[in-house]
Design a protein around this motif. Structure first.
Motif, PDB file in Angstrom:
ATOM      1  N   GLY A 198       0.784  -1.224   0.000  1.00  0.00           N
ATOM      2  CA  GLY A 198       0.000   0.000   0.000  1.00  0.00           C
ATOM      3  C   GLY A 198       0.813   1.270   0.000  1.00  0.00           C
ATOM      4  N   THR A 199       2.086   1.196  -0.420  1.00  0.00           N
ATOM      5  CA  THR A 199       2.936   2.388  -0.479  1.00  0.00           C
ATOM      6  C   THR A 199       3.322   2.682  -1.924  1.00  0.00           C
ATOM      7  N   GLY A 200       3.694   3.917  -2.187  1.00  0.00           N
ATOM      8  CA  GLY A 200       4.174   4.278  -3.521  1.00  0.00           C
ATOM      9  C   GLY A 200       3.105   4.136  -4.589  1.00  0.00           C
ATOM     10  N   ASN A 201       3.527   3.670  -5.764  1.00  0.00           N
ATOM     11  CA  ASN A 201       2.621   3.545  -6.910  1.00  0.00           C
ATOM     12  C   ASN A 201       1.799   2.262  -6.789  1.00  0.00           C
ATOM     13  N   SER A 202       0.857   2.301  -5.870  1.00  0.00           N
ATOM     14  CA  SER A 202       0.054   1.117  -5.588  1.00  0.00           C
ATOM     15  C   SER A 202      -1.367   1.543  -5.274  1.00  0.00           C
ATOM     16  N   ILE A 203      -2.212   0.550  -5.056  1.00  0.00           N
ATOM     17  CA  ILE A 203      -3.541   0.807  -4.505  1.00  0.00           C
ATOM     18  C   ILE A 203      -3.468   0.502  -3.020  1.00  0.00           C
ATOM     19  N   THR A 204      -3.596   1.519  -2.217  1.00  0.00           N
ATOM     20  CA  THR A 204      -3.613   1.268  -0.789  1.00  0.00           C
ATOM     21  C   THR A 204      -5.035   0.919  -0.368  1.00  0.00           C
ATOM     22  N   ASN A 205      -5.252   0.694   0.907  1.00  0.00           N
ATOM     23  CA  ASN A 205      -6.563   0.240   1.366  1.00  0.00           C
ATOM     24  C   ASN A 205      -7.668   1.222   0.977  1.00  0.00           C
ATOM     25  N   ILE A 206      -8.875   0.713   0.789  1.00  0.00           N
ATOM     26  CA  ILE A 206     -10.006   1.544   0.377  1.00  0.00           C
ATOM     27  C   ILE A 206     -10.634   2.192   1.607  1.00  0.00           C
ATOM     28  N   VAL A 207     -10.661   3.514   1.632  1.00  0.00           N
ATOM     29  CA  VAL A 207     -11.388   4.199   2.701  1.00  0.00           C
ATOM     30  C   VAL A 207     -12.876   4.061   2.398  1.00  0.00           C
ATOM     31  N   VAL A 213      -8.676   4.561  -4.127  1.00  0.00           N
ATOM     32  CA  VAL A 213     -10.039   4.068  -4.310  1.00  0.00           C
ATOM     33  C   VAL A 213     -10.804   4.335  -3.018  1.00  0.00           C
ATOM     34  N   ALA A 214     -12.044   4.796  -3.152  1.00  0.00           N
ATOM     35  CA  ALA A 214     -12.875   5.078  -1.987  1.00  0.00           C
ATOM     36  C   ALA A 214     -14.281   4.566  -2.227  1.00  0.00           C
ATOM     37  N   LEU A 215     -14.992   4.291  -1.142  1.00  0.00           N
ATOM     38  CA  LEU A 215     -16.383   3.838  -1.249  1.00  0.00           C
ATOM     39  C   LEU A 215     -17.244   4.602  -0.258  1.00  0.00           C
ATOM     40  N   ALA A 216     -18.393   5.076  -0.751  1.00  0.00           N
ATOM     41  CA  ALA A 216     -19.425   5.646   0.114  1.00  0.00           C
ATOM     42  C   ALA A 216     -20.716   4.914  -0.171  1.00  0.00           C
ATOM     43  N   CYS A 231     -19.785  10.114   3.395  1.00  0.00           N
ATOM     44  CA  CYS A 231     -18.822  10.204   4.482  1.00  0.00           C
ATOM     45  C   CYS A 231     -17.531   9.499   4.121  1.00  0.00           C
ATOM     46  N   GLY A 232     -17.444   8.919   2.932  1.00  0.00           N
ATOM     47  CA  GLY A 232     -16.212   8.281   2.480  1.00  0.00           C
ATOM     48  C   GLY A 232     -15.359   9.158   1.586  1.00  0.00           C
ATOM     49  N   ALA A 233     -15.775  10.423   1.365  1.00  0.00           N
ATOM     50  CA  ALA A 233     -14.995  11.379   0.565  1.00  0.00           C
ATOM     51  C   ALA A 233     -14.707  10.866  -0.838  1.00  0.00           C
ATOM     52  N   VAL A 234     -15.699  10.219  -1.450  1.00  0.00           N
ATOM     53  CA  VAL A 234     -15.461   9.651  -2.771  1.00  0.00           C
ATOM     54  C   VAL A 234     -15.483  10.707  -3.873  1.00  0.00           C
TER      55      VAL A 234
END
Length: 366
Positions: free
Chosen positions: A125-134, A175-178, A184-187
């Motif tokens: 989840g660091t650098g040029n990656s997909i980190t965890n989904i808020v 990536v984000a999900l609301a 409230c997920g700031a998508v």
């Protein structure tokens, strides 16, 4: 300041109560506390492992572990035991639900990673990656959710696991999900946004006037879509559908206005938003897919859609180019072509409260 006032100020400053959070400084790692504001540089040693180097040469290492956000007590105790074993008890949780272990001893990094991965948790989840989904609450907690949050995130991240544990993407991909458009997920400002949507206004249940306070219910609507009405001599309300934006705020005030609909609730996908000021200004996400059905427990339509967007971006974007910057370079017609998405009437932003003139940039122009 008089002597009595000074003594009172000192007493207030020393007073300890159970009101409010404790000061964050007491939880800082000694190396971080000693070098607060005196860092020279930081770099990523490998996926999920960072090092920060202070001006005096001291180093602090970070190991980032992905978590599903909703954790059992047993899992939390296991995480704390790892921190005690390898990090003198120092760890933190990020806003994207990652767990970061803070180490001063570099020799403990690999044993820590080995124990984390043996338990089935990823490091990355660091650098040029997909980190965890808020993400937001979803069906597990929220009364206005149009979709689940934890379930969708679990399925999407299972499919995108390879991009969490590596750094092969052109740039970082957020990536984000609301679970509804209250967001409230700031998508609204993510590279890929998964947004639960209601497609029908709330249903007016019989006897509403006996259950809810009508004036308060009418006042709860931010767009004036609720009007008082008399039916058979009883107070109730009516919904003006063309004004309703399906926010479910009325249901928060009045349980006789349920919004959830198993048939018409679903998910939309948005792309191209970002908060960063690097290279280009921050931008809002824009609609890519108007509707996908809720299909638990694995949401295959949503997973395939997000995978298609990620693959197209990974293949077509230049190095360091964010999703929105890639789309701006190739143009929206080309974007819909390479992603095999259909352009529909729903992509036209004709809502009367559409924000088209907000300045979202921190750049100064003259």
């Amino acid at each position: 300041m008089e002597k009595g006032e000074r003594n009172m100020a000192e007493t207030v400053q020393q007073r300890k109560t159970d009101i409010g959070p404790p000061h964050y400084e007491q939880f800082l790692h000694p190396v971080i506390k000693k070098n607060f504001g005196k860092w020279q540089y930081h770099e990523i040693l490998k996926p999920g492992v960072l090092v920060h180097v202070a001006e005096g040469g001291e180093k602090i290492f970070t190991v980032r572990m992905g978590s599903p956000r909703l954790l059992s007590v047993q899992t939390l105790r296991w995480i704390c035991d790892l921190a005690d074993k390898y990090c003198d008890g120092y760890l933190r949780f990020t806003s994207r639900n990652n767990v970061e272990f803070l180490l001063a001893d570099q020799t403990k990094i690999d044993p820590l990673i080995k124990e984390i991965t043996a338990a089935g948790y990823p490091v990355g989840g660091t650098g040029n990656s997909i980190t965890n989904i808020v993400h937001t609450q979803g069906w597990v907690h929220c009364h206005s959710a149009a979709t689940d949050a934890s379930g969708v995130v679990k399925c999407v991240m299972d499919d995108l696991y390879e991009h969490f544990v590596s750094m092969k993407l052109p740039a970082k991909l957020r990536v984000a999900l609301a679970c509804c458009l209250n967001m409230c997920g700031a998508v609204h400002c993510s590279d890929i946004a998964i947004l639960g949507i209601h497609r029908r206004p709330p249903r007016v249940m019989p006897g509403l006037g006996k259950i809810c306070e009508v004036p308060t219910t009418v006042a709860s609507c931010p767009t004036g879509a609720i009007a008082p009405k008399m039916v058979d001599g009883q107070q109730t309300v009516e919904i003006i559908e063309e004004k309703c934006m399906f926010c479910s705020n009325c249901f928060s005030m009045c349980p006789a206005l349920p919004m959830s609909d198993p048939l018409n609730d679903g998910i939309s996908i948005w792309v191209g938003g970002k908060l960063s000021n690097a290279r280009t200004t921050p931008g809002f996400s824009k609609l890519a897919i108007p509707f996908l059905p809720n299909n638990p427990p694995r949401w295959p339509e949503v997973v395939n859609a997000v995978r298609g967007l990620v693959d197209a971006y990974a293949k077509g974007a230049n190095k360091h180019e964010r999703m929105g910057e890639w789309i701006a370079r190739i143009g929206w017609p080309r974007f819909f072509e390479v992603t095999n998405l259909e352009f529909t009437k729903y992509h036209l932003d004709d809502f009367r409260f559409a924000a088209t003139t907000y300045n979202t940039s921190a750049h100064v122009t003259f």
